[in-house]
Design an enzyme around this catalytic site. Structure first.
Site, mmCIF file in Angstrom:
data_model
loop_
_atom_site.group_PDB
_atom_site.id
_atom_site.type_symbol
_atom_site.label_atom_id
_atom_site.label_comp_id
_atom_site.label_asym_id
_atom_site.label_seq_id
_atom_site.Cartn_x
_atom_site.Cartn_y
_atom_site.Cartn_z
ATOM 1 N N ASN A 20 -8.681 15.493 6.791
ATOM 2 C CA ASN A 20 -9.870 16.856 6.603
ATOM 3 C C ASN A 20 -11.123 16.104 7.438
ATOM 4 O OD1 ASN A 20 -9.649 17.645 3.844
ATOM 5 N ND2 ASN A 20 -9.521 15.967 2.958
ATOM 6 N N GLY A 48 -8.825 12.605 5.580
ATOM 7 C CA GLY A 48 -7.515 12.979 4.883
ATOM 8 C C GLY A 48 -6.760 11.570 5.501
ATOM 9 N N ASN A 52 -5.046 10.614 8.638
ATOM 10 C CA ASN A 52 -5.305 9.209 8.088
ATOM 11 C C ASN A 52 -3.819 8.289 8.536
ATOM 12 O OD1 ASN A 52 -8.028 9.439 7.773
ATOM 13 N ND2 ASN A 52 -8.132 8.663 5.339
ATOM 14 N N ASN A 191 -1.087 2.300 -5.908
ATOM 15 C CA ASN A 191 -2.342 1.299 -6.353
ATOM 16 C C ASN A 191 -1.606 1.245 -7.930
ATOM 17 O OD1 ASN A 191 -4.046 2.977 -7.412
ATOM 18 N ND2 ASN A 191 -5.786 3.034 -5.183
ATOM 19 N N LEU A 226 -1.686 -4.392 -4.131
ATOM 20 C CA LEU A 226 -2.757 -4.856 -5.645
ATOM 21 C C LEU A 226 -3.712 -5.683 -4.688
ATOM 22 C CD1 LEU A 226 0.095 -7.070 -6.699
ATOM 23 C CD2 LEU A 226 -0.758 -5.335 -7.672
ATOM 24 N N ASP A 259 -3.793 3.925 3.194
ATOM 25 C CA ASP A 259 -3.449 4.555 3.882
ATOM 26 C C ASP A 259 -2.964 4.147 5.139
ATOM 27 O OD1 ASP A 259 -4.490 6.531 2.285
ATOM 28 O OD2 ASP A 259 -5.872 7.319 3.502
#
Length: 320
Positions: A20, A48, A52, A191, A226, A259
């Site tokens: 992107n 994006g 990335n 995550n 985390l 990423d």
């Protein structure tokens, strides 16, 4: 190594995913319906999740290829240029079919952002495109994929894996995954938000419970990121859940840090490292990325990774 000599080409990492252009404007406050507000100068950044990850891995020294789709337009050329500048092999980037994907981002003084994503060409990356890229899959040690491309295309990726190639999947933005895709994940990288989404009512309250439940859904291994608390890794083959301590850094901008973490993890797994060892390296990469503004601009080279001498932490992992 000769670029033309494809018989001998091996990629440490093949990233299949989105690219992107991020269009960012700072505003004093976000506009109400029907209201116009003035903003800062427009900043255009390559982004994006797929783009990335590819840049993050290549910066670290991984031999990286990207399979993605961009438009035949200025944003597409920007994205291709930024990939090439990082050393990513872009022969797998397809051009045309729709405008390049764009994220329209407004950021207020507190750092809160509002984002509209126009998937554009990312939504036109098809299962046929995956099938046509067979040689790339055959040459890759690890394949990393996210969910900013169509789910049927992700499913095709899971089916296209060569024996001995690992699939690393980050279900972001979260969506339901078919069983055969989950079964191919080694690891599934989530995550807290993504873990809760995938588990629904059965989520439990601790990362250890999430990891066990995600393994029960069928993933071969799981990594739960985390944030400032580091990560937790769980391998379905051993059943062990191992915490990976974080590194204390002064966070400036977390954009793209996930990423960078996933790309670093995928690369190290391809080098043969154990899950906990690869995650410890990836935590250092993610920590370095949050200390700088931007996504791709913040990704570190191997020389720029924090080490024990620079940062006040007892649990620092020595550089490999």
């Amino acid at each position: 190594m000769h670029e033309s000599d494809h018989d001998h080409d091996r990629y440490d990492l093949l990233v299949v995913g989105s690219a992107n252009a991020d269009l960012v404007v700072g505003v004093e406050r976000r506009p109400a319906p029907g209201e116009t507000v003035l903003g800062s100068d427009l900043a255009v950044h390559p982004g994006g999740k797929g783009g990335n990850q590819a840049v993050a891995a290549a910066r670290l020294g991984a031999r990286t290829a990207l399979l993605a789709r961009v438009g035949d337009d200025a944003h597409g050329r920007l994205l291709l240029d930024s990939q090439r500048a990082a050393g990513v092999e872009t022969a797998g980037v397809l051009v045309g079919g729709a405008p390049t994907g764009v994220a329209l981002i407004t950021v207020d003084p507190s750092g809160d952002n509002s984002i509209v994503v126009s998937p554009g060409a990312n939504a036109r990356l098809t299962p046929e495109d995956i099938r046509a890229a067979g040689p790339l899959f055959g040459a890759a040690r690890v394949v990393s994929v996210q969910l900013e491309i169509p789910l049927e295309t992700v499913a095709e990726v899971a089916g296209a894996m060569s024996p001995g190639t690992r699939l690393v999947l980050n279900p972001s933005p979260p969506a339901p995954l078919p069983d055969h895709v989950l079964a191919a994940c080694d690891p599934l990288v989530v995550n807290e938000h993504e873990a809760r989404y995938m588990l629904g009512e059965a989520a439990g309250t601790t990362p250890q419970e999430w990891a066990r439940a995600l393994l029960a859904l069928g993933s071969r291994s799981v990594v739960i990121t985390l944030g400032a608390a580091g990560a937790l890794v769980a391998d379905g083959r051993t059943g062990d859940a191992v915490p990976v301590p974080s590194i204390e850094v002064e966070a400036v901008d977390t954009t793209g840090a996930g990423d960078a973490f996933t790309a670093a993890l995928a690369w190290r797994l391809g080098l043969g490292e154990e899950l906990a060892e690869a995650a410890a390296f990836a935590v250092r990469v993610g920590a370095a990325a949050v200390t700088r503004q931007g996504a791709q601009a913040s990704f570190p080279t191997a020389e720029e990774l924090p080490t024990a001498g620079e940062l006040p932490t007892a649990e620092e992992v020595p550089a490999p």
